[in-house]
Write a protein that holds these residues in place. Structure first.
Motif, PDB file in Angstrom:
ATOM      1  N   TYR A  75      78.541   3.149 -41.306  1.00 37.24           N
ATOM      2  CA  TYR A  75      78.098   2.726 -39.980  1.00 37.24           C
ATOM      3  C   TYR A  75      77.372   1.385 -40.023  1.00 37.24           C
ATOM      4  O   TYR A  75      77.399   0.619 -39.062  1.00 37.24           O
ATOM      5  N   PHE A 112      75.813  10.019 -30.036  1.00 40.18           N
ATOM      6  CA  PHE A 112      75.215  11.229 -29.478  1.00 40.18           C
ATOM      7  C   PHE A 112      74.164  11.879 -30.361  1.00 40.18           C
ATOM      8  O   PHE A 112      73.266  12.545 -29.853  1.00 40.18           O
ATOM      9  N   TYR A 113      74.275  11.722 -31.671  1.00 41.75           N
ATOM     10  CA  TYR A 113      73.415  12.494 -32.565  1.00 41.75           C
ATOM     11  C   TYR A 113      72.352  11.692 -33.301  1.00 41.75           C
ATOM     12  O   TYR A 113      71.521  12.264 -33.987  1.00 41.75           O
ATOM     13  N   ILE A 137      80.147   7.714 -41.701  1.00 40.72           N
ATOM     14  CA  ILE A 137      80.500   8.512 -40.540  1.00 40.72           C
ATOM     15  C   ILE A 137      82.012   8.564 -40.425  1.00 40.72           C
ATOM     16  O   ILE A 137      82.727   7.775 -41.060  1.00 40.72           O
ATOM     17  N   ARG A 138      82.455   9.471 -39.616  1.00 39.39           N
ATOM     18  CA  ARG A 138      83.880   9.554 -39.355  1.00 39.39           C
ATOM     19  C   ARG A 138      84.205   9.019 -37.970  1.00 39.39           C
ATOM     20  O   ARG A 138      85.184   8.323 -37.778  1.00 39.39           O
ATOM     21  N   TYR A 139      83.364   9.339 -36.993  1.00 39.51           N
ATOM     22  CA  TYR A 139      83.604   8.909 -35.619  1.00 39.51           C
ATOM     23  C   TYR A 139      82.371   8.207 -35.062  1.00 39.51           C
ATOM     24  O   TYR A 139      81.251   8.686 -35.225  1.00 39.51           O
ATOM     25  N   GLU A 140      82.582   7.086 -34.398  1.00 41.19           N
ATOM     26  CA  GLU A 140      81.478   6.333 -33.790  1.00 41.19           C
ATOM     27  C   GLU A 140      80.711   7.191 -32.781  1.00 41.19           C
ATOM     28  O   GLU A 140      79.501   7.077 -32.650  1.00 41.19           O
ATOM     29  N   VAL A 141      81.425   8.051 -32.098  1.00 39.35           N
ATOM     30  CA  VAL A 141      80.792   8.889 -31.080  1.00 39.35           C
ATOM     31  C   VAL A 141      79.711   9.777 -31.699  1.00 39.35           C
ATOM     32  O   VAL A 141      78.723  10.105 -31.046  1.00 39.35           O
ATOM     33  N   ASP A 142      79.877  10.148 -32.970  1.00 40.48           N
ATOM     34  CA  ASP A 142      78.852  10.955 -33.637  1.00 40.48           C
ATOM     35  C   ASP A 142      77.515  10.230 -33.651  1.00 40.48           C
ATOM     36  O   ASP A 142      76.472  10.835 -33.424  1.00 40.48           O
ATOM     37  N   MET A 143      77.543   8.949 -33.911  1.00 41.27           N
ATOM     38  CA  MET A 143      76.303   8.177 -33.970  1.00 41.27           C
ATOM     39  C   MET A 143      75.723   7.983 -32.570  1.00 41.27           C
ATOM     40  O   MET A 143      74.510   8.003 -32.399  1.00 41.27           O
TER      41      MET A 143
END
Length: 97
Positions: free
Chosen positions: A10, A57-58, A49-55
């Motif tokens: 990331y 939201f979490y 990370i695997r998905y940007e959306v993870d960062m």
């Protein structure tokens, strides 16, 4: 075995974002930018990370802010190193001429 193509650090995103904010990508060569990215990324811990959306939201806001500050410091230090190196190379070339 091959890792998934989606897995990435990331901090790469944050480093590229900061370089763009500073406009460095518009005035420096691709080689300079590659060196800058390597030097900056080697100063921060990897955050895979695997998905940007993870960062999005979490990741707590305070942690994101800390990561951004880490990147700002790393890029500043890398810029100084590269600029000093260019200056030293130029000076040594002028002395031998």
């Amino acid at each position: 075995m091959k890792l998934d193509d989606d897995i990435h650090n990331y901090y790469e995103h944050l480093v590229l974002e900061r370089i763009s904010e500073l406009g460095i990508d518009k005035v420096k060569s691709p080689d300079y930018l590659a060196d800058l990215c390597c030097l900056a990324l080697n100063q921060v811990p990897p955050r895979y990370i695997r998905y940007e959306v993870d960062m999005a939201f979490y990741l707590p806001q305070s942690e994101r802010k800390q990561m951004e500050m880490n990147v700002e410091f790393a890029i500043s230090k890398a810029l100084k190193f590269l600029d000093d190196s260019e200056r030293n190379k130029k000076n040594s070339t002028e002395e031998t001429a």
